[in-house]
Scaffold this motif. Sequence first.
Motif, PDB file in Angstrom:
ATOM      1  N   GLY A   1      27.413  64.409  38.967  1.00  0.00           N
ATOM      2  CA  GLY A   1      25.986  64.648  39.155  1.00  0.00           C
ATOM      3  C   GLY A   1      25.645  65.049  40.570  1.00  0.00           C
ATOM      4  O   GLY A   1      24.809  65.928  40.805  1.00  0.00           O
TER       5      GLY A   1
ATOM      6  N   ILE B   1      29.198  59.900  36.486  1.00  0.00           N
ATOM      7  CA  ILE B   1      27.836  60.422  36.687  1.00  0.00           C
ATOM      8  C   ILE B   1      27.577  60.668  38.164  1.00  0.00           C
ATOM      9  O   ILE B   1      27.027  61.706  38.559  1.00  0.00           O
ATOM     10  CB  ILE B   1      26.808  59.429  36.100  1.00  0.00           C
ATOM     11  CG1 ILE B   1      26.911  59.410  34.576  1.00  0.00           C
ATOM     12  CG2 ILE B   1      25.398  59.783  36.547  1.00  0.00           C
ATOM     13  CD1 ILE B   1      26.085  58.339  33.910  1.00  0.00           C
TER      14      ILE B   1
ATOM     15  N   LEU C   1      22.234  62.172  29.233  1.00  0.00           N
ATOM     16  CA  LEU C   1      23.463  62.654  29.856  1.00  0.00           C
ATOM     17  C   LEU C   1      24.608  62.524  28.851  1.00  0.00           C
ATOM     18  O   LEU C   1      24.738  61.502  28.165  1.00  0.00           O
ATOM     19  CB  LEU C   1      23.787  61.850  31.118  1.00  0.00           C
ATOM     20  CG  LEU C   1      22.693  61.787  32.192  1.00  0.00           C
ATOM     21  CD1 LEU C   1      23.148  60.881  33.344  1.00  0.00           C
ATOM     22  CD2 LEU C   1      22.369  63.174  32.705  1.00  0.00           C
TER      23      LEU C   1
ATOM     24  N   LEU D   1      31.125  64.314  33.378  1.00  0.00           N
ATOM     25  CA  LEU D   1      29.756  64.611  32.969  1.00  0.00           C
ATOM     26  C   LEU D   1      29.736  66.051  32.460  1.00  0.00           C
ATOM     27  O   LEU D   1      29.900  67.001  33.225  1.00  0.00           O
ATOM     28  CB  LEU D   1      28.802  64.441  34.150  1.00  0.00           C
ATOM     29  CG  LEU D   1      27.325  64.764  33.900  1.00  0.00           C
ATOM     30  CD1 LEU D   1      26.736  63.832  32.854  1.00  0.00           C
ATOM     31  CD2 LEU D   1      26.539  64.666  35.207  1.00  0.00           C
TER      32      LEU D   1
END
Length: 853
Positions: free
Chosen positions: A584, A580, A661, A547
């Motif tokens: 994240g 993610i 994203l 990410l």
Amino acid sequence: MTETVQLDIPVLLPHVPGDDDGCVDRLTAILSKSTGVSDVHVVAADGDGPSQLCLHFDSSATSVARIRSLARASGAEITNQFAHIFWDVTGVTHTRKARSVSERLRQIDGVAEAEVSPGFVRVEFDRRATSEEDIRIALAHHGVGVKPGTRGTPTADAPANASRAGGLVDTPSTAPDAATGRDAHEGDDGHDHGSGEHVHGGPFGERSEVIFAITSSVLWVGGFVAELAGWLDDSVLTAVFIVSGFFGGYFTLREAIDGIRNKRFEIDFLMLVAAAGAAILGKWEEGALLLALFSLGHALEGYAMGRARQAIEALADLAPPTAVVRRNDTESEVPVEQLVVGDTVVVKPNERIAADGFVVSGTSSVNQAPLTGESIPVDKSPVDDVAVAANAPTEVSGESKLFAGTINGSGQIDLYVTRLAKDSSLSKLATMVREAETQASPTQQFTNKFERIFVPAVLVLVVVVMVAGPALGSSLSDSFYRAMSVLVAASPCALAIATPSAVLAAVARAGQVGVLVKGGGPLENLGTLNAIAFDKTGTLTEGKPRLTDVVAADGIAEAELLAVAIAVENRSDHPLAAAIVRDGTARVRSRSIPTVSNVESITGRGVQAVSENQAVLIGNIKLFEENGGIDESVRAAANDLLGRGRTIMVVKHGDRFLGTLGLRDTPRPAAKKMIDDLRALGIERAIMISGDNQLVAESIAAEVGLTNAWGDLMPDDKVSAIERLRGEEGKVAMVGDGVNDAPAMANATVGIAMGAAGSDVALETADVALMGDELAKLPVIIGLSRKASRIIKQNLYMSLGMVAFLIPATLVGYVGIGPAVVFHEGSTLVVVANALRLLAYRRNESISASTSA
């Protein structure tokens, strides 16, 4: 109402070696005729399970229970009826003998299929019509013996699909005696009276042909010297040459008889006719020379082919015969066949690893070159959670995976066994390489057909020469002698061995560098490729996306955007979802993650779910275009990320767009050099086919040097892309992981699987499997295949050129039987020696040659 049910093929048919086996077709045919069943087809294995039979049925006419019962009963009946044999044998030292034996086996009532190559026999038979013992007897009748006492022969209670490596059969009748450890067919003296080496025609076992050939040659040379020196009178010399001809012609006669039984006139028959013709003319010396050199050539050919077979057999011997296992806190040494899944094996420093599994304790570096060909040892460390790894061994990372036959470094490690010895990657590699010998290449199929026409044509030519000579004024004896010389000149011995010797050597060499090539067909196709298509994720890239960008919409906090995305993607198994969640979570440690429900994947688009009673959509721009449109500011942010080579995921919660994203999967460091090496080998078109966005695909393609990138492809689109590329380029290879890319690989000329070690699916679906995960292997195997193609062509030109030279030379009388024999056998040995150069192939050989050219 039409419904479907899927049944595991290994459960229904535990004895079959693969989905393409005849028994699968038999079961499919039986079930398709069942009341209420409309369609039955095979579903290829995926990463989570085995291959399956999918049945479509009318639920008003039958039931799942009834179908399952019928399938189990039919599968059991087929399993009991049909058996599969995979034996290492002695007595088959060259391809002509292999072809003759396979044809004789197919004539046995009950034999459904039989393939024989030098050193190996594969047979499928109906137990109701014949038996394993009948096949052993038939092989023995043709001088072929099954190697006795092979390590790893299954016991009576072993699974039916026991390993084929090392000469095994899936029937319990070959079980070794529990008391003696010998094969059930061995006699009390330890020899295999039904199939041992002594069956191979003579008192010297498998060496008989070599000894007979040497004896014949020595006698001929002795007689020739005695004749020049005047030491012996004519009658004694004639006797010496007759004895020399007997030793030289013994095995030739046996194989000629086998050929005649199969209604084929083989090269051996031509040699015998020529020798007999010389004897009729009283030229015993030349007849004996013909048989001596022909038998010596046969023996040397067998020796040379044996060298290539030994390279293959060495793969099966890489794993140690025993292992130190820890059970109930007690360590003991046991045969590797007695290891079971869940055992803990103690691997000491510098020892060979005995089984496939993963590290549970200790750290070390492991030399995986024997299996994968990797040049640098790989560091190994324990798994984080043994229970999780044991439940999903295929998901264990490469840093913890271990393979049988590889070599431990300086640290002691404990191995958790995940595969039985018969199912290890090494065992499967050795077996598949051995089976690949039986798969004839297109060139070999052509030469076989050519021989069937050419040999009878030679016999007709010989008759014409004998008849035409006297008509043109030559004496009958001169015409007969000339006809026999033509017979020798026209015998295509070198042609018969030209292709199989090169294919065998190349397949063996590929196995040594960690590449499985499934026969001559894929090998030849690899050598003539015009284009290669690559999957992106995990093939050209690391397969571990990160990410990199979080762009929240106006008025939305980054933490809220990430929290919703993490909540949904945590319920998905997609690689992007894992990235993610991982990256994240590190950015929103203090933020609470909402609960979600009804998570559903939308193929090629994204995922949908429900959170706080509102719908959540996460995916690409197309997902939102198909579901009410997309906010322009969010679209602008997404397009900006796409332009910078990111994979984007737009997040929407209820009526609010939360943001975008950006993720990026980095190219492998070796990808660019691999493409450059392929270009040096002559492959000018290398493209990427990816389900990712076109701009992302183009970004990666430009970075690694690909000529084209085709993005936004659904799985079916990838198949269409391969078909389009084949139409444009002729031959094309598809490189992928062997699972998600299986349909595209199946439609390519050659399917190539990356990182096949430990993956049954990759080994089964691909034509070529790179056992390791090194892109650098691709130019190696293509370079090897290109060299093999060149050598095959050289051998064909050499063999046909010699025939083209000798036939006119003998017709006009410039060359007699003696010189014709020397040229004939010399060309055969040159062809074999040329093919054996492939065993010494070096990694950069073809690339260097192409570059310098």
